[in-house]
Design a protein around this motif. Structure first.
Motif, PDB file in Angstrom:
ATOM      1  N   GLY A  92       1.035  -1.334  -0.155  1.00  7.44           N
ATOM      2  CA  GLY A  92      -0.119   0.068   0.087  1.00  7.44           C
ATOM      3  C   GLY A  92       1.032   1.099   0.220  1.00  7.44           C
ATOM      4  N   PRO A  93       0.439   2.250  -0.517  1.00  3.28           N
ATOM      5  CA  PRO A  93       0.844   3.281  -0.567  1.00  3.28           C
ATOM      6  C   PRO A  93       1.661   3.510   0.925  1.00  3.28           C
ATOM      7  CG  PRO A  93      -1.681   3.846  -1.044  1.00  3.28           C
ATOM      8  CD  PRO A  93      -1.390   2.662   0.062  1.00  3.28           C
ATOM      9  N   MET A  94       2.886   4.024   1.182  1.00  6.12           N
ATOM     10  CA  MET A  94       4.036   4.519   2.225  1.00  6.12           C
ATOM     11  C   MET A  94       3.711   6.197   2.477  1.00  6.12           C
ATOM     12  SD  MET A  94       7.100   2.890   0.820  1.00  6.12           S
ATOM     13  CE  MET A  94       8.224   3.591   2.435  1.00  6.12           C
ATOM     14  N   THR A  95       4.043   5.841   4.314  1.00  6.08           N
ATOM     15  CA  THR A  95       4.252   7.395   4.697  1.00  6.08           C
ATOM     16  C   THR A  95       5.067   7.274   5.943  1.00  6.08           C
ATOM     17  OG1 THR A  95       2.055   6.299   6.292  1.00  6.08           O
ATOM     18  CG2 THR A  95       1.307   7.339   4.230  1.00  6.08           C
ATOM     19  N   LEU A  96       5.632   7.965   6.194  1.00  2.75           N
ATOM     20  CA  LEU A  96       6.356   8.782   6.782  1.00  2.75           C
ATOM     21  C   LEU A  96       6.143   8.622   8.683  1.00  2.75           C
ATOM     22  CD1 LEU A  96       7.985  11.961   5.948  1.00  2.75           C
ATOM     23  CD2 LEU A  96       8.960   9.221   5.054  1.00  2.75           C
ATOM     24  N   ALA A  97       4.551   8.720   8.569  1.00  2.00           N
ATOM     25  CA  ALA A  97       4.398   8.983   9.877  1.00  2.00           C
ATOM     26  C   ALA A  97       4.486   6.838  10.645  1.00  2.00           C
ATOM     27  CB  ALA A  97       2.741   8.580   9.618  1.00  2.00           C
ATOM     28  N   ASP A  98       4.671   6.516   9.371  1.00  2.00           N
ATOM     29  CA  ASP A  98       4.989   4.373  10.257  1.00  2.00           C
ATOM     30  C   ASP A  98       6.358   4.663  10.645  1.00  2.00           C
ATOM     31  OD1 ASP A  98       6.079   4.727   8.010  1.00  2.00           O
ATOM     32  OD2 ASP A  98       5.124   2.736   7.161  1.00  2.00           O
ATOM     33  N   ASP A  99       7.173   5.415  10.995  1.00  2.00           N
ATOM     34  CA  ASP A  99       8.389   4.822  10.955  1.00  2.00           C
ATOM     35  C   ASP A  99       8.350   4.681  12.132  1.00  2.00           C
ATOM     36  OD1 ASP A  99      11.722   5.340  11.100  1.00  2.00           O
ATOM     37  OD2 ASP A  99      11.353   7.421  10.862  1.00  2.00           O
ATOM     38  N   GLY A 100       9.029   3.190  12.311  1.00  3.20           N
ATOM     39  CA  GLY A 100       8.772   2.919  13.568  1.00  3.20           C
ATOM     40  C   GLY A 100       8.186   1.874  14.113  1.00  3.20           C
ATOM     41  N   ALA A 101       7.186   1.895  13.647  1.00  2.00           N
ATOM     42  CA  ALA A 101       5.525   2.001  14.608  1.00  2.00           C
ATOM     43  C   ALA A 101       5.004   0.326  13.811  1.00  2.00           C
ATOM     44  CB  ALA A 101       4.876   3.110  14.049  1.00  2.00           C
ATOM     45  N   VAL A 102       5.371   0.065  13.030  1.00  2.00           N
ATOM     46  CA  VAL A 102       5.064  -0.995  12.371  1.00  2.00           C
ATOM     47  C   VAL A 102       4.584  -2.000  12.584  1.00  2.00           C
ATOM     48  CG1 VAL A 102       4.682  -2.004   9.957  1.00  2.00           C
ATOM     49  CG2 VAL A 102       4.490   0.000   9.942  1.00  2.00           C
ATOM     50  N   GLN A 103       6.483  -2.663  13.425  1.00  2.00           N
ATOM     51  CA  GLN A 103       6.769  -3.144  14.400  1.00  2.00           C
ATOM     52  C   GLN A 103       7.375  -3.424  14.939  1.00  2.00           C
ATOM     53  OE1 GLN A 103       7.668  -7.342  11.713  1.00  2.00           O
ATOM     54  NE2 GLN A 103       7.563  -5.940   9.969  1.00  2.00           N
ATOM     55  N   THR A 104       7.781  -3.333  15.528  1.00  2.00           N
ATOM     56  CA  THR A 104       9.127  -3.523  17.138  1.00  2.00           C
ATOM     57  C   THR A 104      10.206  -3.410  16.553  1.00  2.00           C
ATOM     58  OG1 THR A 104       8.621  -5.836  18.236  1.00  2.00           O
ATOM     59  CG2 THR A 104       7.045  -4.198  19.277  1.00  2.00           C
ATOM     60  N   GLY A 105      10.767  -3.098  17.494  1.00  2.00           N
ATOM     61  CA  GLY A 105      12.688  -3.336  16.919  1.00  2.00           C
ATOM     62  C   GLY A 105      13.272  -4.723  17.334  1.00  2.00           C
ATOM     63  N   TRP A 106      12.087  -5.461  18.608  1.00  2.00           N
ATOM     64  CA  TRP A 106      12.501  -6.652  18.334  1.00  2.00           C
ATOM     65  C   TRP A 106      11.987  -7.435  17.824  1.00  2.00           C
ATOM     66  CZ3 TRP A 106      16.356  -7.311  21.989  1.00  2.00           C
ATOM     67  CH2 TRP A 106      16.686  -6.248  22.493  1.00  2.00           C
ATOM     68  N   SER A 107      10.940  -7.096  17.149  1.00  2.27           N
ATOM     69  CA  SER A 107      10.002  -8.212  15.749  1.00  2.27           C
ATOM     70  C   SER A 107      10.927  -8.106  14.334  1.00  2.27           C
ATOM     71  CB  SER A 107       9.350  -7.635  15.316  1.00  2.27           C
ATOM     72  OG  SER A 107       7.746  -8.224  14.846  1.00  2.27           O
ATOM     73  N   LYS A 111      12.850 -11.181  12.771  1.00  3.44           N
ATOM     74  CA  LYS A 111      13.219 -11.886  11.399  1.00  3.44           C
ATOM     75  C   LYS A 111      14.046 -11.853  10.564  1.00  3.44           C
ATOM     76  CE  LYS A 111       7.808 -10.396  10.826  1.00  3.44           C
ATOM     77  NZ  LYS A 111       7.461  -9.570   9.471  1.00  3.44           N
ATOM     78  N   GLY A 112      15.524 -11.090  10.547  1.00  2.00           N
ATOM     79  CA  GLY A 112      17.141 -10.871  10.228  1.00  2.00           C
ATOM     80  C   GLY A 112      17.472 -11.866  10.800  1.00  2.00           C
ATOM     81  N   MET A 113      17.509 -12.030  11.784  1.00  2.00           N
ATOM     82  CA  MET A 113      18.217 -13.570  12.567  1.00  2.00           C
ATOM     83  C   MET A 113      17.932 -14.753  12.008  1.00  2.00           C
ATOM     84  SD  MET A 113      18.680 -14.036  16.757  1.00  2.00           S
ATOM     85  CE  MET A 113      17.239 -14.525  16.776  1.00  2.00           C
ATOM     86  N   LEU A 114      16.372 -14.436  12.082  1.00  2.00           N
ATOM     87  CA  LEU A 114      15.881 -16.088  11.160  1.00  2.00           C
ATOM     88  C   LEU A 114      15.707 -16.723   9.745  1.00  2.00           C
ATOM     89  CD1 LEU A 114      12.046 -16.368  12.799  1.00  2.00           C
ATOM     90  CD2 LEU A 114      14.190 -17.871  13.958  1.00  2.00           C
ATOM     91  N   ILE A 115      16.399 -15.579   8.691  1.00  2.00           N
ATOM     92  CA  ILE A 115      16.418 -15.182   7.722  1.00  2.00           C
ATOM     93  C   ILE A 115      18.137 -16.117   7.585  1.00  2.00           C
ATOM     94  CG2 ILE A 115      17.353 -13.659   5.862  1.00  2.00           C
ATOM     95  CD1 ILE A 115      15.423 -12.271   6.718  1.00  2.00           C
ATOM     96  N   ASN A 116      18.876 -15.537   8.311  1.00  2.00           N
ATOM     97  CA  ASN A 116      20.705 -15.913   8.392  1.00  2.00           C
ATOM     98  C   ASN A 116      20.439 -17.659   9.076  1.00  2.00           C
ATOM     99  OD1 ASN A 116      21.029 -14.862   6.666  1.00  2.00           O
ATOM    100  ND2 ASN A 116      22.262 -13.560   7.911  1.00  2.00           N
ATOM    101  N   THR A 117      19.494 -17.408   9.531  1.00  2.00           N
ATOM    102  CA  THR A 117      19.930 -18.754  11.169  1.00  2.00           C
ATOM    103  C   THR A 117      19.222 -19.945  10.248  1.00  2.00           C
ATOM    104  OG1 THR A 117      19.530 -17.702  13.242  1.00  2.00           O
ATOM    105  CG2 THR A 117      19.585 -20.097  13.059  1.00  2.00           C
ATOM    106  N   LEU A 118      18.522 -19.789   9.174  1.00  2.00           N
ATOM    107  CA  LEU A 118      17.775 -20.841   8.724  1.00  2.00           C
ATOM    108  C   LEU A 118      18.251 -21.031   7.026  1.00  2.00           C
ATOM    109  CD1 LEU A 118      13.667 -19.875   9.712  1.00  2.00           C
ATOM    110  CD2 LEU A 118      15.543 -22.242  10.472  1.00  2.00           C
ATOM    111  N   ASN A 119      19.823 -20.879   6.835  1.00  2.00           N
ATOM    112  CA  ASN A 119      20.081 -21.222   5.408  1.00  2.00           C
ATOM    113  C   ASN A 119      21.314 -21.718   5.680  1.00  2.00           C
ATOM    114  OD1 ASN A 119      21.185 -20.762   3.210  1.00  2.00           O
ATOM    115  ND2 ASN A 119      21.497 -18.635   3.275  1.00  2.00           N
TER     116      ASN A 119
END
Length: 205
Positions: A92-107, A111-119
């Motif tokens: 969908g269209p992007m907005t600057l208001a969602d900066d950091g609010a879409v997902q928590t930092g830990w989430s 996800k980044g950790m799993l990408i490399n761990t499962l390779n």
């Protein structure tokens, strides 16, 4: 002693765009610069299991056992396809208001950790890569390999942060064009799907 050859080779490997780079770029574009820092950290931490497996010799299992390799490979491929589906669905269209609010930092980091761990190819890569830069006359190669691995991870973190911050600068341009932001999201979703299929089709050995 750390050789120039190791530093140069590691830098080239880290700079080559892969799944982790793609994830960090997508996070920076769609969630902001702060989220991309978590993505970079998560992808870097995802190296730890593969690095330890290689250093301790456990990666030999993935190299010699077709079943173990196939299991991890398909789990990793399914996870990439899940990320592709999630991104495509939320297009969908992007907005600057969602900066950091879409997902928590830990989430984001998880996800980044799993990408490399499962390779599974990552552990095999370290198994083939690391011993080349450990002197043959070293009586205790384990500490040396851990140091090399730590340097590789530090390079990964710095380069990924750089990628993320550069991509973050494009957010302002993308938010000016709804069509451009939607197309960009679909392209990233398709790229994750392609990487998932590629991983699923990877042959053992």
């Amino acid at each position: 002693m750390i050789s120039i050859e190791f530093l140069f080779t590691s830098l080239v490997v880290v700079l080559i765009p892969g799944t982790g780079v793609l994830y960090t770029l997508a996070t920076a574009l769609f969630q902001g610069g702060r989220a991309s820092l978590y993505a970079a950290a998560g992808c870097t931490l995802g190296i730890v299991p593969s690095l330890l497996a290689s250093v301790l010799g456990l990666a030999v299992i993935f190299h010699t056992s077709v079943l173990a390799f196939q299991l991890i490979k398909y789990v990793g491929a399914l996870y990439l396809l899940y990320l592709a589906w999630s991104m495509w669905r939320s297009t969908g269209p992007m907005t600057l208001a969602d900066d950091g609010a879409v997902q928590t930092g830990w989430s984001v980091a998880l996800k980044g950790m799993l990408i490399n761990t499962l390779n599974p190819k990552l552990s095999i890569f370290f198994l083939a890569f690391m011993p080349q830069f450990v002197p043959a006359d070293v009586s205790q190669p384990l500490p040396q390999m851990l140091v090399l691995g730590g340097i590789f991870m530090l390079m990964t973190l710095v380069v990924f942060i750089g990628y993320g911050l550069l991509a973050h600068q494009l957010r302002h341009w993308l938010t000016q064009s709804q069509r451009a932001s939607v197309v960009m999201q679909k392209c990233f979703a398709a790229s994750f799907a392609a990487l998932g299929v590629k991983l699923a089709l990877t042959e053992h050995g």
